[in-house]
Design a protein around this motif. Structure first.
Motif, PDB file in Angstrom:
ATOM      1  N   ALA A 179       0.825  -1.209   0.000  1.00  0.00           N
ATOM      2  CA  ALA A 179       0.000   0.000   0.000  1.00  0.00           C
ATOM      3  C   ALA A 179       0.857   1.256   0.000  1.00  0.00           C
ATOM      4  O   ALA A 179       0.483   2.273  -0.602  1.00  0.00           O
ATOM      5  N   VAL A 180       2.019   1.213   0.669  1.00  0.00           N
ATOM      6  CA  VAL A 180       2.918   2.365   0.697  1.00  0.00           C
ATOM      7  C   VAL A 180       3.526   2.584  -0.685  1.00  0.00           C
ATOM      8  O   VAL A 180       3.548   3.711  -1.200  1.00  0.00           O
ATOM      9  N   ARG A 181       4.012   1.522  -1.275  1.00  0.00           N
ATOM     10  CA  ARG A 181       4.582   1.636  -2.627  1.00  0.00           C
ATOM     11  C   ARG A 181       3.553   2.178  -3.610  1.00  0.00           C
ATOM     12  O   ARG A 181       3.848   3.058  -4.430  1.00  0.00           O
ATOM     13  N   GLU A 182       2.327   1.688  -3.522  1.00  0.00           N
ATOM     14  CA  GLU A 182       1.263   2.133  -4.424  1.00  0.00           C
ATOM     15  C   GLU A 182       0.920   3.595  -4.195  1.00  0.00           C
ATOM     16  O   GLU A 182       0.761   4.366  -5.152  1.00  0.00           O
ATOM     17  N   ALA A 183       0.826   4.001  -2.930  1.00  0.00           N
ATOM     18  CA  ALA A 183       0.451   5.382  -2.628  1.00  0.00           C
ATOM     19  C   ALA A 183       1.526   6.367  -3.067  1.00  0.00           C
ATOM     20  O   ALA A 183       1.223   7.436  -3.633  1.00  0.00           O
ATOM     21  N   LEU A 184       2.793   6.030  -2.822  1.00  0.00           N
ATOM     22  CA  LEU A 184       3.870   6.921  -3.245  1.00  0.00           C
ATOM     23  C   LEU A 184       3.957   6.982  -4.766  1.00  0.00           C
ATOM     24  O   LEU A 184       4.186   8.055  -5.350  1.00  0.00           O
ATOM     25  N   GLY A 185       3.778   5.846  -5.420  1.00  0.00           N
ATOM     26  CA  GLY A 185       3.762   5.840  -6.881  1.00  0.00           C
ATOM     27  C   GLY A 185       2.647   6.693  -7.437  1.00  0.00           C
ATOM     28  O   GLY A 185       2.816   7.372  -8.464  1.00  0.00           O
ATOM     29  N   ALA A 186       1.502   6.699  -6.762  1.00  0.00           N
ATOM     30  CA  ALA A 186       0.374   7.505  -7.222  1.00  0.00           C
ATOM     31  C   ALA A 186       0.663   8.994  -7.092  1.00  0.00           C
ATOM     32  O   ALA A 186       0.275   9.790  -7.964  1.00  0.00           O
ATOM     33  N   VAL A 187       1.344   9.406  -6.015  1.00  0.00           N
ATOM     34  CA  VAL A 187       1.721  10.814  -5.859  1.00  0.00           C
ATOM     35  C   VAL A 187       2.652  11.235  -6.994  1.00  0.00           C
ATOM     36  O   VAL A 187       2.489  12.310  -7.594  1.00  0.00           O
ATOM     37  N   LEU A 188       3.612  10.398  -7.316  1.00  0.00           N
ATOM     38  CA  LEU A 188       4.530  10.717  -8.412  1.00  0.00           C
ATOM     39  C   LEU A 188       3.795  10.787  -9.746  1.00  0.00           C
ATOM     40  O   LEU A 188       4.037  11.687 -10.558  1.00  0.00           O
ATOM     41  N   ALA A 189       2.907   9.830  -9.978  1.00  0.00           N
ATOM     42  CA  ALA A 189       2.204   9.771 -11.263  1.00  0.00           C
ATOM     43  C   ALA A 189       1.226  10.922 -11.441  1.00  0.00           C
ATOM     44  O   ALA A 189       0.901  11.291 -12.586  1.00  0.00           O
ATOM     45  N   ALA A 190       0.758  11.506 -10.341  1.00  0.00           N
ATOM     46  CA  ALA A 190      -0.255  12.560 -10.420  1.00  0.00           C
ATOM     47  C   ALA A 190       0.322  13.908 -10.834  1.00  0.00           C
ATOM     48  O   ALA A 190      -0.420  14.819 -11.194  1.00  0.00           O
ATOM     49  N   GLN A 191       1.652  14.055 -10.754  1.00  0.00           N
ATOM     50  CA  GLN A 191       2.265  15.327 -11.129  1.00  0.00           C
ATOM     51  C   GLN A 191       2.911  15.204 -12.502  1.00  0.00           C
ATOM     52  O   GLN A 191       3.232  14.110 -12.963  1.00  0.00           O
ATOM     53  N   THR A 192       3.099  16.339 -13.166  1.00  0.00           N
ATOM     54  CA  THR A 192       3.639  16.328 -14.523  1.00  0.00           C
ATOM     55  C   THR A 192       4.927  17.140 -14.668  1.00  0.00           C
ATOM     56  O   THR A 192       5.515  17.166 -15.750  1.00  0.00           O
ATOM     57  N   ARG A 193       5.370  17.776 -13.599  1.00  0.00           N
ATOM     58  CA  ARG A 193       6.581  18.598 -13.682  1.00  0.00           C
ATOM     59  C   ARG A 193       7.832  17.742 -13.891  1.00  0.00           C
ATOM     60  O   ARG A 193       8.755  18.119 -14.616  1.00  0.00           O
ATOM     61  N   TYR A 194       7.882  16.568 -13.243  1.00  0.00           N
ATOM     62  CA  TYR A 194       9.087  15.740 -13.227  1.00  0.00           C
ATOM     63  C   TYR A 194       8.799  14.368 -13.820  1.00  0.00           C
ATOM     64  O   TYR A 194       7.744  13.779 -13.578  1.00  0.00           O
ATOM     65  N   THR A 195       9.767  13.846 -14.566  1.00  0.00           N
ATOM     66  CA  THR A 195       9.680  12.443 -14.965  1.00  0.00           C
ATOM     67  C   THR A 195       9.984  11.583 -13.743  1.00  0.00           C
ATOM     68  O   THR A 195      10.674  12.000 -12.819  1.00  0.00           O
ATOM     69  N   GLN A 196       9.441  10.371 -13.723  1.00  0.00           N
ATOM     70  CA  GLN A 196       9.563   9.560 -12.513  1.00  0.00           C
ATOM     71  C   GLN A 196       9.457   8.071 -12.849  1.00  0.00           C
ATOM     72  O   GLN A 196       8.944   7.689 -13.901  1.00  0.00           O
ATOM     73  N   VAL A 197       9.970   7.273 -11.935  1.00  0.00           N
ATOM     74  CA  VAL A 197       9.886   5.823 -12.071  1.00  0.00           C
ATOM     75  C   VAL A 197       9.941   5.215 -10.670  1.00  0.00           C
ATOM     76  O   VAL A 197      10.561   5.782  -9.757  1.00  0.00           O
ATOM     77  N   LEU A 259       6.418  12.545   1.553  1.00  0.00           N
ATOM     78  CA  LEU A 259       6.705  12.155   2.928  1.00  0.00           C
ATOM     79  C   LEU A 259       5.437  12.152   3.784  1.00  0.00           C
ATOM     80  O   LEU A 259       5.269  11.285   4.651  1.00  0.00           O
ATOM     81  N   ARG A 260       4.516  13.082   3.557  1.00  0.00           N
ATOM     82  CA  ARG A 260       3.238  13.056   4.274  1.00  0.00           C
ATOM     83  C   ARG A 260       2.452  11.792   3.905  1.00  0.00           C
ATOM     84  O   ARG A 260       1.848  11.142   4.779  1.00  0.00           O
ATOM     85  N   THR A 261       2.456  11.452   2.638  1.00  0.00           N
ATOM     86  CA  THR A 261       1.753  10.240   2.191  1.00  0.00           C
ATOM     87  C   THR A 261       2.368   9.007   2.817  1.00  0.00           C
ATOM     88  O   THR A 261       1.659   8.078   3.235  1.00  0.00           O
ATOM     89  N   TYR A 262       3.681   8.980   2.893  1.00  0.00           N
ATOM     90  CA  TYR A 262       4.403   7.887   3.537  1.00  0.00           C
ATOM     91  C   TYR A 262       3.935   7.742   4.988  1.00  0.00           C
ATOM     92  O   TYR A 262       3.563   6.635   5.450  1.00  0.00           O
ATOM     93  N   LEU A 263       3.931   8.838   5.726  1.00  0.00           N
ATOM     94  CA  LEU A 263       3.522   8.814   7.125  1.00  0.00           C
ATOM     95  C   LEU A 263       2.067   8.372   7.271  1.00  0.00           C
ATOM     96  O   LEU A 263       1.739   7.537   8.128  1.00  0.00           O
ATOM     97  N   GLU A 264       1.203   8.928   6.442  1.00  0.00           N
ATOM     98  CA  GLU A 264      -0.226   8.637   6.578  1.00  0.00           C
ATOM     99  C   GLU A 264      -0.574   7.219   6.166  1.00  0.00           C
ATOM    100  O   GLU A 264      -1.344   6.526   6.850  1.00  0.00           O
ATOM    101  N   THR A 265       0.021   6.748   5.077  1.00  0.00           N
ATOM    102  CA  THR A 265      -0.309   5.411   4.590  1.00  0.00           C
ATOM    103  C   THR A 265       0.253   4.341   5.511  1.00  0.00           C
ATOM    104  O   THR A 265      -0.399   3.333   5.783  1.00  0.00           O
ATOM    105  N   ALA A 266       1.452   4.571   6.013  1.00  0.00           N
ATOM    106  CA  ALA A 266       2.077   3.579   6.879  1.00  0.00           C
ATOM    107  C   ALA A 266       1.355   3.443   8.212  1.00  0.00           C
ATOM    108  O   ALA A 266       1.439   2.390   8.860  1.00  0.00           O
ATOM    109  N   ALA A 267       0.653   4.498   8.622  1.00  0.00           N
ATOM    110  CA  ALA A 267      -0.038   4.474   9.915  1.00  0.00           C
ATOM    111  C   ALA A 267      -1.366   3.719   9.853  1.00  0.00           C
ATOM    112  O   ALA A 267      -1.962   3.436  10.898  1.00  0.00           O
ATOM    113  N   ARG A 268      -1.844   3.393   8.665  1.00  0.00           N
ATOM    114  CA  ARG A 268      -3.155   2.733   8.538  1.00  0.00           C
ATOM    115  C   ARG A 268      -3.069   1.249   8.901  1.00  0.00           C
ATOM    116  O   ARG A 268      -2.052   0.627   8.710  1.00  0.00           O
TER     117      ARG A 268
END
Length: 268
Positions: A179-197, A259-268
């Motif tokens: 769930a953490v990997r998925e949530a962080l990947g979603a944050v990266l995918a939602a923005q368009t300023r930077y390429t990401q993987v 980092l906020r997503t990391y904290l929030e998702t990991a706490a669930r």
């Protein structure tokens, strides 16, 4: 020389920056080629990028003093290669990122010298890292590690082509919960300023792979950023090359969101 600086925080998050150090101890400097004394392959300015975020989030921050040219804190103490089959730098690196030698001929550290550096620098850093994760886990019931790195966008000796701007590593999902990997990947995918993987060329080094044990309550993530997104990346400019404040201001909100997503998702 102090080995590291640890700034403890109140949140269950530790940000480790193992390659920001620039110091080559005086007793070893004569063995290096003059070019190496500038520590050009440092993860430049990451403390300046991350420190305000760590303070805002209550995260702990761990920062070494010694250059990666002295000892690489993100390699295992037995010097096993991180990426078998590819060009790698070692526990006590002998080459610049362009593949040319760091040391004067015949002056690279032997096994005894490498062991000495492990005892004097590698082991204290990792004891501090493990100790802080243990403190956070005892206080919060779990602990999160974010291993921050940066690198030039094009280094043909190490990888082909240009790296994506943001390279998130989870040891192919082994160092954190799905769930953490998925949530962080979603944050990266939602923005368009930077390429990401996610889990591309850089899947996470020794720190991510060793400390990321989600079944034991400790998760770990590596973020490798290309330096062009926050500082001047120009091989013709002497190091340290300067920060670009306007780019830092653009980047920090995304790092904060991750980092906020990391904290929030990991706490669930």
């Amino acid at each position: 020389m102090s080995v590291y600086r640890l700034i403890p925080g109140s949140a269950p998050l530790l940000i480790s920056l193992p390659h920001v150090g620039t110091v080559i101890p005086a007793e070893g400097r004569s063995a290096y080629r003059p070019r190496a004394l500038a520590s050009e392959d440092t993860d430049w300015h990451l403390e300046a990028v991350y420190a305000p975020i760590a303070q805002a989030l209550g995260a702990s921050l761990l920062v070494p003093e010694a250059s990666r040219y002295w000892i690489d804190l993100n390699r295992p103490a037995d010097n096993a290669p991180m990426y078998p089959g590819a060009n790698n730098t070692e526990l006590c690196p002998t080459r610049f990122f362009d593949g040319t030698p760091i040391y004067q001929d015949g002056r690279a550290p032997d096994a005894a010298e490498q062991a000495r550096r492990v005892d004097s620098h590698w082991r204290p850093y990792h004891q501090a890292l493990a100790g802080e994760l243990a403190r956070l886990k005892a206080r919060h019931g779990h602990a999160l590690l974010w291993d921050g790195h940066s690198i030039e966008s094009e280094l043909p000796w190490l990888f082909e082509g240009r790296l994506p701007d943001l390279n998130l590593g989870t040891a192919s999902g082994a160092s954190c919960k799905p769930a953490v990997r998925e949530a962080l990947g979603a944050v990266l995918a939602a923005q368009t300023r930077y390429t990401q993987v996610v889990d591309g060329r850089f899947k996470g080094g020794h720190i991510t792979r060793h400390y990321g044990r989600p079944m034991e309550g400790v998760q770990a993530i590596q973020m490798e950023m290309v330096q062009a997104i926050y500082m001047l990346e120009d091989k013709a400019h002497p190091t340290p090359r300067p920060l670009r404040p306007e780019r830092v201001a653009e980047l920090q909100p995304l790092l904060t969101a991750l980092l906020r997503t990391y904290l929030e998702t990991a706490a669930r």
